[in-house]
Design an enzyme around this catalytic site. Structure first.
Site, mmCIF file in Angstrom:
data_model
loop_
_atom_site.group_PDB
_atom_site.id
_atom_site.type_symbol
_atom_site.label_atom_id
_atom_site.label_comp_id
_atom_site.label_asym_id
_atom_site.label_seq_id
_atom_site.Cartn_x
_atom_site.Cartn_y
_atom_site.Cartn_z
ATOM 1 N N THR A 156 -26.998 3.658 -8.107
ATOM 2 C CA THR A 156 -26.175 4.867 -8.240
ATOM 3 C C THR A 156 -26.517 5.718 -7.021
ATOM 4 O O THR A 156 -27.645 5.659 -6.521
ATOM 5 C CB THR A 156 -26.476 5.654 -9.541
ATOM 6 N N HIS A 157 -25.566 6.471 -6.556
ATOM 7 C CA HIS A 157 -25.746 7.269 -5.318
ATOM 8 C C HIS A 157 -26.172 6.400 -4.133
ATOM 9 O O HIS A 157 -26.804 6.901 -3.205
ATOM 10 C CB HIS A 157 -26.792 8.381 -5.521
ATOM 11 N N SER A 278 -13.619 -12.744 14.710
ATOM 12 C CA SER A 278 -13.429 -11.685 15.694
ATOM 13 C C SER A 278 -12.908 -12.284 16.995
ATOM 14 O O SER A 278 -13.168 -13.444 17.301
ATOM 15 C CB SER A 278 -14.772 -11.000 15.939
ATOM 16 N N LYS A 284 -18.796 -13.839 14.055
ATOM 17 C CA LYS A 284 -18.298 -13.078 12.908
ATOM 18 C C LYS A 284 -17.570 -13.907 11.857
ATOM 19 O O LYS A 284 -16.776 -14.782 12.154
ATOM 20 C CB LYS A 284 -17.341 -11.971 13.383
ATOM 21 N N GLU A 291 -10.903 -6.671 2.392
ATOM 22 C CA GLU A 291 -10.681 -5.353 2.992
ATOM 23 C C GLU A 291 -9.209 -4.964 2.838
ATOM 24 O O GLU A 291 -8.875 -3.794 2.623
ATOM 25 C CB GLU A 291 -11.073 -5.373 4.475
ATOM 26 N N TYR A 318 22.797 11.448 -12.268
ATOM 27 C CA TYR A 318 22.566 10.538 -11.146
ATOM 28 C C TYR A 318 22.795 11.250 -9.823
ATOM 29 O O TYR A 318 23.802 11.939 -9.651
ATOM 30 C CB TYR A 318 23.488 9.307 -11.233
ATOM 31 N N LYS A 326 14.375 1.998 -5.741
ATOM 32 C CA LYS A 326 14.181 0.544 -5.724
ATOM 33 C C LYS A 326 13.206 0.129 -4.632
ATOM 34 O O LYS A 326 12.351 -0.726 -4.834
ATOM 35 C CB LYS A 326 15.525 -0.156 -5.447
HETATM 36 N N1 ARG Z 1 23.687 1.861 -5.101
HETATM 37 C C1 ARG Z 1 23.334 2.853 -6.048
HETATM 38 C C2 ARG Z 1 21.843 2.771 -6.389
HETATM 39 O O1 ARG Z 1 21.237 1.853 -5.964
HETATM 40 C C3 ARG Z 1 24.086 2.707 -7.317
HETATM 41 C C4 ARG Z 1 25.394 3.363 -7.195
HETATM 42 C C5 ARG Z 1 25.488 4.685 -7.717
HETATM 43 N N2 ARG Z 1 26.445 5.362 -6.909
HETATM 44 C C6 ARG Z 1 27.267 6.270 -7.371
HETATM 45 N N3 ARG Z 1 28.141 6.727 -6.567
HETATM 46 N N4 ARG Z 1 27.235 6.694 -8.594
HETATM 47 O O2 ARG Z 1 21.310 3.614 -7.055
#
Ligand code: ARG
Length: 495
Positions: A156-157, A278, A284, A291, A318, A326
């Protein structure tokens, strides 16, 4: 530029704006899921009396063709498409005309469509990462079982603290990774809600059957509120959180192993397949894959930050910002999945040098706690015993001696000086507080590195792992059953 959706607009995007705006690149990962989602939706529309059978047959046929063309690598999807949703609908209309193909998207929006696609991808990815985590637990359990009596210094430490074992150390990580599994599973359960049928934000006039698409796509529940279903991304943030925690746990273990692979410790030798060298220092052998497990942890944390920041200031509903979620999510999956495999590979192939671990315990004062505890079992309070032990250690260090040379008189002398007490100390004291195996066997607390305690823990954790493995199998089977349901439903119209 021809577009499905720009009817209201007089001018198109120029190339630069189209490239800025499109999500086709990150969408590719969802391509087949998107087709499955559309097929399930349209089969449901037909079953609900919303779509004629002959229209469904043509749409399914076109979608099937597109899927096959995709699988054969024949499709080129450029930035002139806003996303794969537009691309696929355009393709269907190209194949069977707008009168029929134009029915494909009834009762749906890209907003619920993209959510269902993302969730389908996420479920599979979470399952795969969960498999890797349980594989890692198995590797650690197997090694731990062989090292319940392999003494090592615990720190520890950064200072030598107490005696432990390599097996007990590994069990500290089986426990962390089992909790990582639990977090992934609980997160999975919250992802498992079907958004399809929510349309853009407020549902649809069509009498869609949301339970039916859930059944065909392998969702356990529906994401009920249409506004929540299309605009929330808390589930994505939760995925990135859970994966960040997993990476944090792996990163810390990687740090130990990198340190222990060094000349100063030599506790482990990382195999060549997981080492690099290396460009200048010919001697090495760098544990660089480990890492990178640590380095890439930062990348996964980054995805969490990205998602949280993206969502933070958005009004409900939305917004195109959400398209970016994504990218972060895919990166979190890819990096974490590979890191779990690399760590498992490096650990399962490393050599363990128990002699080096034992060497490090020699002449160490890691038994001082136990010496104090032995004394506290007799006439001294723990604090008195602590002070006596501290005095004894100071004297030994000053004389260049170790606990191996400890005599009853060494202890009695300090007890007398500090507290004026004559105490009984057995003549075998040195052995009790310098022999690693004896010291380990004297540990009594549940969860300590006592070899029997660790052996029991390994058994217990392997059983738990077995249970989780079955639970995971069940989740996989549910998706197989759903895929089968969808296949059979499609076959009814395309045979
Ligand atoms: N390509 C958009 C997305 O990946 C989905 C479309 C939504 N676009 C819209 N005009 N309501 O989120």
């Amino acid at each position: 530029m021809s577009s499905l959706f720009r009817t209201r607009l007089a001018k198109g995007f120029d190339d630069r704006t189209a490239r800025f705006h499109t999500s086709v690149v990150e969408d590719l990962r969802m391509f087949e899921y998107d087709i499955d989602g559309t097929m399930a939706h349209d089969i449901m529309l037909h079953e609900q009396g919303i779509m004629e059978k002959e229209d469904l047959v043509k749409i399914l046929g076109a979608l099937q063709e597109i899927k096959e063309e995709w699988q054969a690598g024949k499709l080129q999807i450029g930035a002139e498409n806003e996303d794969i949703h537009e691309y696929i609908e355009t393709k269907v209309i190209e194949k069977i005309g707008i009168e029929v193909g134009g029915k494909m998207h009834a009762g749906r929006s890209r907003n619920d469509q993209v959510m269902v696609d993302m969730k389908m991808v996420s479920k599979v990815e979470l399952q795969e990462i969960a498999v890797n985590v349980l594989n890692l637990v198995k590797t650690l359990g197997e090694i731990a079982d062989k090292h319940t009596e392999t003494p090592m210094v615990y720190y520890t430490h950064g200072q030598q603290a107490q005696i432990g074992t390599f097996g007990h150390y590994l069990c500290a990580y089986t426990d962390q990774y089992l909790r990582d599994y639990q977090r992934i599973k609980q997160c999975y359960d919250r992802v498992n809600y079907n958004p399809l049928g929510s349309a853009a934000i407020a549902g649809t006039n069509f009498r869609v059957n949301r339970l039916r698409t859930s059944e065909l796509l392998g969702f356990d529940y529906i994401a009920e509120n249409s506004m929540d279903a299309t605009s929330s991304r808390d589930w994505a943030m939760e995925i990135a959180s859970v994966l960040s925690i997993l990476m944090a746990n792996m990163s810390r273990m990687a740090t130990d192993l990198v340190m222990w692979a060094g000349k100063e410790y030599q506790y482990v030798t990382i195999s060549d397949e997981y080492s690099s060298s290396s460009s200048i220092m010919p001697q090495k052998i760098n544990p660089s894959t480990l890492e990178l497990v640590r380095g890439k942890t930062a990348e996964v944390y980054g995805t969490l930050q990205e998602l949280m920041t993206m969502v933070k200031g958005l009004p409900t509903g939305y917004y195109q910002d959400l398209q970016q979620t994504k990218i972060a999510l895919w990166r979190a999956f890819d990096t974490t999945k590979t890191a779990t495999e690399i760590l498992n590979g490096a650990v399962s192939t490393m050599t363990i040098n128990e002699d080096k671990m034992l060497d490090q315990t020699k002449g160490s004062f890691i038994y001082a706690v136990q010496l104090a505890e032995v004394l506290a079992e007799e006439t001294l309070s723990f604090r008195e015993a602590y002070k006596v032990t501290a005095g004894v250690v100071a004297n030994l260090v000053e004389d260049g001696r170790t606990l191996e040379d400890l005599t009853a008189e060494d202890v009695q002398k300090v007890a007398k000086e500090l507290f004026g007490k004559d105490i009984n100390v057995s003549s075998g004291i040195a052995d009790k507080v310098s022999n690693p195996i004896k010291a380990l066997n004297n540990l009594r607390s549940p969860g300590s590195p006592h070899p029997a305690e660790t052996a029991m823990a390994v058994e217990n954790r392997m059983e738990l792992r077995e249970r989780y493995w079955k639970e995971l199998d069940f989740l996989k089977i549910k998706l197989v059953i759903a895929a089968d349901n969808l296949k059979n439903a499609i076959a009814k119209y395309t045979a």
